[in-house]
Design an enzyme around this catalytic site. Structure first.
Site, PDB file in Angstrom:
ATOM      1  N   GLU A 194       1.108  -1.730  -0.194  1.00 31.75           N
ATOM      2  CA  GLU A 194       0.083   0.056   0.392  1.00 31.75           C
ATOM      3  C   GLU A 194       1.276   1.503  -0.025  1.00 31.75           C
ATOM      4  O   GLU A 194       0.714   2.097   1.242  1.00 31.75           O
ATOM      5  CB  GLU A 194      -1.281   0.145   1.710  1.00 31.75           C
ATOM      6  CG  GLU A 194      -1.807  -1.560   1.515  1.00 31.75           C
ATOM      7  CD  GLU A 194      -2.473  -1.701   2.556  1.00 31.75           C
ATOM      8  OE1 GLU A 194      -3.291  -1.576   2.860  1.00 31.75           O
ATOM      9  OE2 GLU A 194      -2.038  -0.644   3.313  1.00 31.75           O
TER      10      GLU A 194
HETATM   11  C1  TNX Z   1      -4.803  -3.935   4.356  1.00 32.73           C
HETATM   12  S1  TNX Z   1      -3.155  -5.923   4.225  1.00 32.73           S
HETATM   13  C2  TNX Z   1      -3.272  -3.951   4.879  1.00 32.73           C
HETATM   14  C3  TNX Z   1      -3.045  -3.202   6.387  1.00 32.73           C
HETATM   15  C4  TNX Z   1      -4.551  -3.133   7.484  1.00 32.73           C
HETATM   16  C5  TNX Z   1      -5.227  -3.741   6.598  1.00 32.73           C
HETATM   17  C6  TNX Z   1      -6.973  -4.122   7.650  1.00 32.73           C
HETATM   18  C7  TNX Z   1      -2.021  -4.996   3.967  1.00 32.73           C
HETATM   19  C8  TNX Z   1      -0.952  -5.559   3.302  1.00 32.73           C
HETATM   20  N1  TNX Z   1      -2.079  -4.341   4.532  1.00 32.73           N
HETATM   21  O1  TNX Z   1      -2.203  -1.866   6.493  1.00 32.73           O
HETATM   22  O2  TNX Z   1      -4.367  -3.630   8.531  1.00 32.73           O
HETATM   23  O3  TNX Z   1      -5.531  -4.405   5.112  1.00 32.73           O
HETATM   24  O4  TNX Z   1      -6.830  -5.686   6.853  1.00 32.73           O
END
Ligand code: TNX
Length: 525
Positions: A330
């Site tokens: 992200e």
């Molecule tokens: C996505 S999945 C994220 C996390 C969050 C999560 C909540 C991923 C690699 N990153 O930063 O905590 O969703 O479900």
């Protein structure tokens, strides 16, 4: 010897109400093969010994852990004797544990034989013996988990089991950043996941909301960056001594700790702690909300790489496992070209400290290579049974990078079970117990075969989870299903059969005080 019934794969459906003398034992993860031998059950007595059949401190420790489990509940002395080597041991009123050349069982398999005379456990490694003890535990009455003396009989049904895992990596992840979990809470989770033969605990040690590991060369990361959490609570961090204690405790449960320092995004806690790490030289405030993707390290600053060299250097020295998780997810505030540059500079740093890299799926966009053994953790939302095209999984595999599979709509244990769940998120949908069980790593993606997959992992993100009881509520009863997908053969897998085995775990968790969700999908024992 009475003729037994051979149970291979997961084909036999036992009945929850069956006569315990003839019922097929309900074990999770299901063993590769199990033959029940009626009339050959073994009953522990106050004279039962635990015999160590090998000169190995690790084997002695596994024997001690079995004694530690069963002494309080049985009230029996269960002395650990040995090493007794050079002849067959454990033939009378004994539980014997020994190392044996059984190469077909790999590095984690075991053989368990129960007959009237006793229990014989043999494995090529101490890890295999530990996993065998976890199986033996489930063959004993649930009240063996009690810390107070209970009424027997302590009967183990007659079985002959040969077992080994399908995948080498069977992980759980705990996000200690969004909310902090103490050493005691993390150890409790290690106790619980190791019952299901999980062998990796990935600790998400840093994120926007908190930095959770003391770094001596950058002390404000923990003291300031770790001083809060989602919702504004006091946060916390592990001292290096405490982290080492967790690593050692995990190792005693044959679990490898994989520490994650998320980058280049999910870095607000670090950026808030050291103004110099920011491109504009200004430290942002600490963050206690739940947005993602807004932070980024300064990719063009040399200090950024000195920072990661120092942090990863200290962490690598504290971590015996071969992997460091670098995050990579992200990175919405890092342009792709910068993202690639950043990972080009980060990878040699990790390698120079003698560690392999695991990152979230997005690292497949960068110049990653399968040699050395980089892993990409895939968190895509996928059907799970009908293979789908997934460009990042394809890119990883084309680069020779193996995958850890964590499909968010099946394996994310922070997802709510349904709209009534008191905690959790639902951006990947609701994840019922059935949904968490009904998928397979080999049928997630088109163009990805079993050889491209190192294993499975069940993450728990903690935006909504403030203590270990809430974590338990999300993990149980779903985690055992992910553990089974990682360990057991796929042949014959069926939800209807699995749910009868899962039902048998309820009384065990009740005795242990595990705060599990009594999902109405299961007819609990
Ligand atoms: C996505 S999945 C994220 C996390 C969050 C999560 C909540 C991923 C690699 N990153 O930063 O905590 O969703 O479900």
């Amino acid at each position: 010897v009475l003729a037994g019934s051979l149970v291979t794969g997961l084909a036999v459906t036992p009945s929850a109400q069956a006569d315990p003398a003839t019922a097929v034992p309900r074990i999770i993860p299901a063993p590769v093969s199990m033959t029940t031998v009626p009339g050959q059950s073994f009953t522990l007595t106050r004279h039962t010994k635990i015999v160590v059949g090998s000169r190995s401190a690790d084997v002695a420790r596994v024997a001690a852990s079995l004694a530690g489990l069963a002494r309080p509940s049985t009230g029996y002395p269960l002395p650990v004797v040995g090493p007794v080597v050079g002849h067959v041991v454990g033939d009378h009123d004994a539980i014997s544990l020994r190392l044996a050349a059984l190469p077909q069982l790999g590095t984690e398999g075991y053989e368990l034989n129960v007959s009237r005379g006793g229990v014989r456990l043999a494995a090529p490694t101490a890890a295999g013996l530990f996993h065998g003890v976890q199986t033996l535990r489930q063959l004993l009455p649930a009240k063996v988990e009690s810390r107070r003396t209970q009424q027997g009989p302590w009967t183990v049904p007659g079985v002959s089991i040969s077992d080994h895992p399908r995948f080498a990596w069977r992980g759980a992840m705990l996000d200690v950043s969004r909310h902090f979990f103490t050493v005691e809470e993390t150890k409790r989770y290690i106790d619980e996941i190791s019952m299901y033969k999980i062998n990796v605990l990935h600790l998400h040690l840093s994120d926007d909301q908190g930095w959770r590991i003391a770094i001596k060369s950058w002390p404000r990361l923990a003291t300031y960056g770790g001083s809060t959490e989602v919702g504004g609570g006091p946060g916390g961090y592990y001292t290096q001594k405490q982290y080492t204690d967790i690593v050692r405790y995990a190792a005693q449960h044959f679990i490898t700790i994989v520490p994650e320092i998320d980058s280049p995004s999910h870095t607000n806690a670090a950026l808030a702690s050291y103004a110099d790490l920011n491109c504009d030289g200004k430290a942002p405030p600490l963050y206690t909300g739940t947005n993602v993707g807004f932070s980024s390290v300064c990719v063009d600053k040399d200090l950024t790489y000195k920072f990661f060299d120092d942090v990863i250097g200290e962490l690598a020295r504290l971590t015996p496992g071969s992997y460091i998780h670098v995050g990579g997810d992200e990175a919405h505030s890092t342009p792709l070209a910068d993202y690639v540059t950043f990972l080009d500079r980060l990878q040699p740093i990790v390698h120079a400290h003698g560690k392999n890299i695991i990152g979230w799926n997005e690292i497949a966009q960068a110049d990653v290579q399968g040699s050395p053994a980089t892993l990409a953790q895939n968190w895509s939302i996928l059907d799970g049974n009908t293979p789908a095209a997934d460009p990042l999984a394809t890119a990883a595999v084309q680069k020779g990078v193996q995958l850890i599979t964590s499909p968010a709509n099946h394996a994310y244990l922070d997802m709510q079970y349904d709209a009534n769940s008191p905690y959790g998120l639902h951006w990947a949908g609701y994840v019922s117990v059935q949904k968490s069980y009904q998928w397979d790593p080999a049928t997630l993606f088109t163009g990805v075969t079993e050889q491209n997959i190192r294993g499975v992992e069940a993450p728990i993100w903690s935006e909504t989870l403030t203590n270990i009881h809430e974590v338990e509520y999300m993990a149980f009863p779903r985690l055992p299903g992910i553990a089974e997908i990682g360990w057991s053969p796929r042949t014959g897998r069926s939800w209807d059969e699995y749910r009868t085995r899962l039902a048998a775990q309820g009384p065990r968790w009740t005795v242990m005080g595990v705060n599990f969700y009594r999902s109405p999908e299961i007819s609990w024992d």
